[in-house]
Design a protein around this motif. Structure first.
Motif, PDB file in Angstrom:
ATOM      1  N   ASN A  45       0.826  -1.212   0.000  1.00  0.00           N
ATOM      2  CA  ASN A  45       0.000   0.000   0.000  1.00  0.00           C
ATOM      3  C   ASN A  45       0.862   1.265   0.000  1.00  0.00           C
ATOM      4  O   ASN A  45       0.537   2.253  -0.680  1.00  0.00           O
ATOM      5  CB  ASN A  45      -0.927   0.006   1.221  1.00  0.00           C
ATOM      6  CG  ASN A  45      -2.011  -1.049   1.125  1.00  0.00           C
ATOM      7  OD1 ASN A  45      -2.362  -1.508   0.044  1.00  0.00           O
ATOM      8  ND2 ASN A  45      -2.554  -1.461   2.274  1.00  0.00           N
ATOM      9  N   GLU A 100       2.220   1.891  -3.461  1.00  0.00           N
ATOM     10  CA  GLU A 100       1.195   2.435  -4.350  1.00  0.00           C
ATOM     11  C   GLU A 100       0.937   3.913  -4.031  1.00  0.00           C
ATOM     12  O   GLU A 100       0.804   4.743  -4.933  1.00  0.00           O
ATOM     13  CB  GLU A 100      -0.095   1.633  -4.214  1.00  0.00           C
ATOM     14  CG  GLU A 100       0.023   0.193  -4.704  1.00  0.00           C
ATOM     15  CD  GLU A 100      -1.212  -0.635  -4.403  1.00  0.00           C
ATOM     16  OE1 GLU A 100      -2.173  -0.074  -3.806  1.00  0.00           O
ATOM     17  OE2 GLU A 100      -1.221  -1.826  -4.728  1.00  0.00           O
ATOM     18  N   HIS A 101       0.854   4.228  -2.735  1.00  0.00           N
ATOM     19  CA  HIS A 101       0.581   5.611  -2.327  1.00  0.00           C
ATOM     20  C   HIS A 101       1.701   6.540  -2.776  1.00  0.00           C
ATOM     21  O   HIS A 101       1.441   7.649  -3.276  1.00  0.00           O
ATOM     22  CB  HIS A 101       0.407   5.692  -0.810  1.00  0.00           C
ATOM     23  CG  HIS A 101       0.012   7.052  -0.329  1.00  0.00           C
ATOM     24  ND1 HIS A 101       0.941   8.030  -0.072  1.00  0.00           N
ATOM     25  CD2 HIS A 101      -1.215   7.601  -0.069  1.00  0.00           C
ATOM     26  CE1 HIS A 101       0.323   9.127   0.330  1.00  0.00           C
ATOM     27  NE2 HIS A 101      -0.988   8.901   0.341  1.00  0.00           N
ATOM     28  N   LEU A 150      -6.674   6.028  -4.036  1.00  0.00           N
ATOM     29  CA  LEU A 150      -6.547   4.624  -3.660  1.00  0.00           C
ATOM     30  C   LEU A 150      -7.801   4.106  -2.970  1.00  0.00           C
ATOM     31  O   LEU A 150      -8.156   2.929  -3.107  1.00  0.00           O
ATOM     32  CB  LEU A 150      -5.319   4.432  -2.768  1.00  0.00           C
ATOM     33  CG  LEU A 150      -3.973   4.682  -3.470  1.00  0.00           C
ATOM     34  CD1 LEU A 150      -2.824   4.616  -2.471  1.00  0.00           C
ATOM     35  CD2 LEU A 150      -3.759   3.687  -4.598  1.00  0.00           C
TER      36      LEU A 150
END
Length: 211
Positions: free
Chosen positions: A132, A135-136, A166
């Protein structure tokens, strides 16, 4: 000792993962037995352990970034997107990358199961957390570049906006997992439109001053 063919080993490993994913998505991690996985994969438990030491390791492997069919990992694709000369187009490419698995009928339920298991499994929680964060970082970097290029509203905080981007992508998986009538492929254009209207700056004359 017989040499292991890496290509055959990888193919067999992927076959096991595919068989296990179907079971984990349908029954959950706890209710899926190793025997059921072996039966679905067409092998004995002893043979299975040549590929995965236990059921937990197998479940974790489903969420590890082993690369796409072309050998390029998700991390590499995100890095390539961040280096793009057109951050807005690259951002849309990243959205397509992160929503691709939602089109797989098994993936949304599997993702939901991973969220449940992460509360009980610190190692899985850390694995998902790293994913995560990666991705962020990619989305926030592209938003910052797009703002600097005048492609999106510069008033948006890139880190906060990335969290919302997201969250919208995550809702695609949640809706697909909980609503049998929800069709992710049909909703993807709507998601793109929402992101465009949320992120892009309004025209200067959109709100003319009152006389």
């Amino acid at each position: 000792m017989r040499k292991v063919d890496p290509a055959k080993h990888r193919a067999r490993r992927q076959y096991i993962l595919h068989a296990a994913a179907q079971l984990f998505a349908a029954k959950g991690f706890e209710r899926t037995t190793t025997a059921e996985i072996c039966k679905a994969a067409g092998m004995s438990s002893g043979n299975l352990f040549h590929y995965f030491p236990n059921k937990r390791a197998l479940f974790h492997a489903l969420f590890e970034d082993d690369g796409a069919d072309d050998g390029e990992s998700k991390a590499e694709r995100l890095a390539r997107a961040q280096a793009s000369d057109d951050p807005w187009v690259a951002l849309l490419d990243v959205v397509e990358l992160l929503t691709a698995d939602a089109m797989n009928p098994v993936a949304p339920a599997l993702v939901m199961e991973a969220v449940v298991q992460a509360h009980r499994d610190p190692e899985l929680d850390a694995l998902l957390g790293r994913d995560n964060a990666q991705e962020h970082t990619a989305v926030a970097t592209l938003l910052a570049k797009a703002a600097a290029a005048g492609q999106i509203d510069p008033a948006l905080d890139p880190h906060d906006a990335a969290a919302w981007v997201l969250a919208l992508i995550a809702s695609l998986y949640t809706s697909a997992a909980t609503d049998p009538a929800f069709r992710p492929a049909e909703q993807l254009p709507v998601l793109r439109l929402i992101l465009q209207r949320f992120l892009q700056a309004p025209p200067l004359d959109a709100h003319p001053p009152r006389a």
